[in-house]
Structure formats: C-alpha cells, structure tokens
Design an enzyme around this catalytic site. Structure first.
Site, PDB file in Angstrom:
ATOM      1  N   ARG A  50       0.864  -1.182   0.000  1.00 21.44           N
ATOM      2  CA  ARG A  50       0.000   0.000   0.000  1.00 21.44           C
ATOM      3  C   ARG A  50       0.900   1.232   0.000  1.00 21.44           C
ATOM      4  O   ARG A  50       1.463   1.600   1.014  1.00 21.44           O
ATOM      5  CB  ARG A  50      -0.911  -0.005   1.230  1.00 21.44           C
ATOM      6  CG  ARG A  50      -1.912   1.154   1.292  1.00 21.44           C
ATOM      7  CD  ARG A  50      -2.737   1.036   2.569  1.00 21.44           C
ATOM      8  NE  ARG A  50      -3.783   2.033   2.639  1.00 21.44           N
ATOM      9  CZ  ARG A  50      -3.629   3.261   3.137  1.00 21.44           C
ATOM     10  NH1 ARG A  50      -2.445   3.638   3.610  1.00 21.44           N
ATOM     11  NH2 ARG A  50      -4.638   4.112   3.177  1.00 21.44           N
ATOM     12  N   SER A 100     -13.398  -3.574   0.819  1.00 23.48           N
ATOM     13  CA  SER A 100     -13.637  -3.078   2.168  1.00 23.48           C
ATOM     14  C   SER A 100     -15.130  -3.009   2.427  1.00 23.48           C
ATOM     15  O   SER A 100     -15.904  -2.624   1.541  1.00 23.48           O
ATOM     16  CB  SER A 100     -13.022  -1.682   2.342  1.00 23.48           C
ATOM     17  OG  SER A 100     -11.632  -1.712   2.092  1.00 23.48           O
ATOM     18  N   LYS A 132      -8.043   6.342   9.750  1.00 21.63           N
ATOM     19  CA  LYS A 132      -9.420   6.357   9.251  1.00 21.63           C
ATOM     20  C   LYS A 132     -10.283   7.210  10.174  1.00 21.63           C
ATOM     21  O   LYS A 132     -11.279   6.750  10.744  1.00 21.63           O
ATOM     22  CB  LYS A 132      -9.973   4.924   9.167  1.00 21.63           C
ATOM     23  CG  LYS A 132      -9.263   4.039   8.156  1.00 21.63           C
ATOM     24  CD  LYS A 132      -9.891   2.666   8.086  1.00 21.63           C
ATOM     25  CE  LYS A 132      -9.175   1.751   7.101  1.00 21.63           C
ATOM     26  NZ  LYS A 132      -9.325   2.180   5.729  1.00 21.63           N
TER      27      LYS A 132
END
Length: 211
Positions: free
Chosen positions: A44, A113, A142
């Site tokens: 990522r 997700s 998040k």
C-alpha cells in the site's frame, strides 16, 4: 485463481499492510514479516510513482512467492497483474469490485472493504474473494469513519461466505477481545510496521491468534 491460492486465503489469519516508506525500507520490513510467517502482505503506497511502484511490487511478489505468502497490491489492478501478485485490494475510492474482477478475470484474488453486512454482501455478489472490515477500533488512519467494533466485524463476517479480516486500530493487546467476538482474522499496518522488532512482533501475533 489456483486452488493453492484459494486454500491459502481460506486459512489466512494475519494480514500485514506496508506503511508509507522508501522501497528499500519496505523490502526490509516485508522480509522480516515473511521470516515470521505472515499469511498475506499488501503493498500500500499512495505516493510512490507508478514505475517505482511496479518495481517494488515485482520484488515483493518474488519474495512472497518464495515464502509461500500471498501478495496483494492496493488499488492498482494493472500493477498487480504486471508484477505477478496474487491479488488486488480495492477500496471505496478505487475501481468497483465488479470492474476489478472484469479486468483481472480469474487471475487475481480481489479484496474489498466493507463496514456493514449489506456492503459485505454487495461486494461478495460483485466477485470479492475476501473483505477488510472496520475500523474495529479508533485509528488516525481512518478518522472519518465510524468505529464498528469487534461485534461489527463479526456481523459482517456472519453475513458473507468469504474470509473477513478486521482492520483499524488493532494492536496485539486487542487480539483476545477480537477472538472472543469470533474474529480470528486481522490486518495491521502501524502495529506491525512500526514495531522495534517486526519479525518478533509478527511471531507474537501469530501465537496470539492461535497458530
């Protein structure tokens, strides 16, 4: 998807996601995780130029294949295909699961997700092979998403027939609580990526997960 890839996904528990770092540091970190026996590694990297991203993905794909660990690329289906990765993970701001599946065909695992049972069922219907579900706990990565807790992750897992990995704010001390809620698959970024000894930390997570 090869049967062995499916089998490894079905039995996977520990999913490590690389932090934003220089490629050489990412390679050193992943090497430590592989020595510890993590089940899945996801690359990522939001800011790396795509040419360098492909080079790094190819390097990690080779290392993961040698270790028998699944390798997933975040966001980029083309990079996943070109690098020899096992899969791609698409988030809410990426291609849809259906679009990723259309591009990848059966060549890649497609992850998605989902923070609700409804979203999980929709992703599964579009062809997702696994889900990341959370945030399980509060996390600075998040901040805009409501925490669903271990019970929320368990509800998503109960709604689908594919593997579901808890993600968001998880560290080793929270693994017993997750397991008590029936959640035995977890993703981690900071807790594994920022550990002083990432190999030892990943081994401790595997033990805590009951491996």
């Amino acid at each position: 998807m090869e049967d062995t890839t499916r089998e490894r996904l079905d039995t996977a528990q520990l999913y490590a996601i690389t932090p934003e770092a220089e490629p050489a540091e990412v390679e050193r970190l992943v090497a430590a995780w592989l020595r510890a026996g993590v089940d899945i590694v996801q690359l990522r990297q939001k800011g790396l130029p795509r040419g360098r991203l492909l080079e790094l993905a190819r390097s990690l794909a080779e290392a993961c294949a040698a270790a028998g660990t699944l390798f997933v690329v975040n966001d980029h289906v083309d990079v996943a295909l070109l690098s020899g990765a096992d899969g791609v993970h698409v988030g809410p701001d990426d291609l849809t699961v259906a679009a990723a599946r259309r591009v990848a065909g059966g060549a890649l695992i497609v992850g998605a997700s989902a923070s609700t049972p409804e979203a999980g069922r929709e992703a599964e219907s579009q062809g997702a092979d696994y889900l990341g579900s959370g945030p399980a706990y509060a996390t600075p990565l998040k901040t805009g998403k409501a925490v669903i807790g271990p019970a929320g992750v368990a509800a998503v897992a109960a709604a689908v027939g594919i593997p579901v990995f808890a993600i968001g704010g998880i560290d080793r001390r929270r693994l017993p609580e997750l397991r008590a809620a029936g959640v035995g698959r977890v993703c981690a970024i900071r807790a594994l990526g920022e550990a002083a000894d990432p190999e030892a930390e990943a081994r401790a997570w595997r033990e805590a997960l009951g491996r």
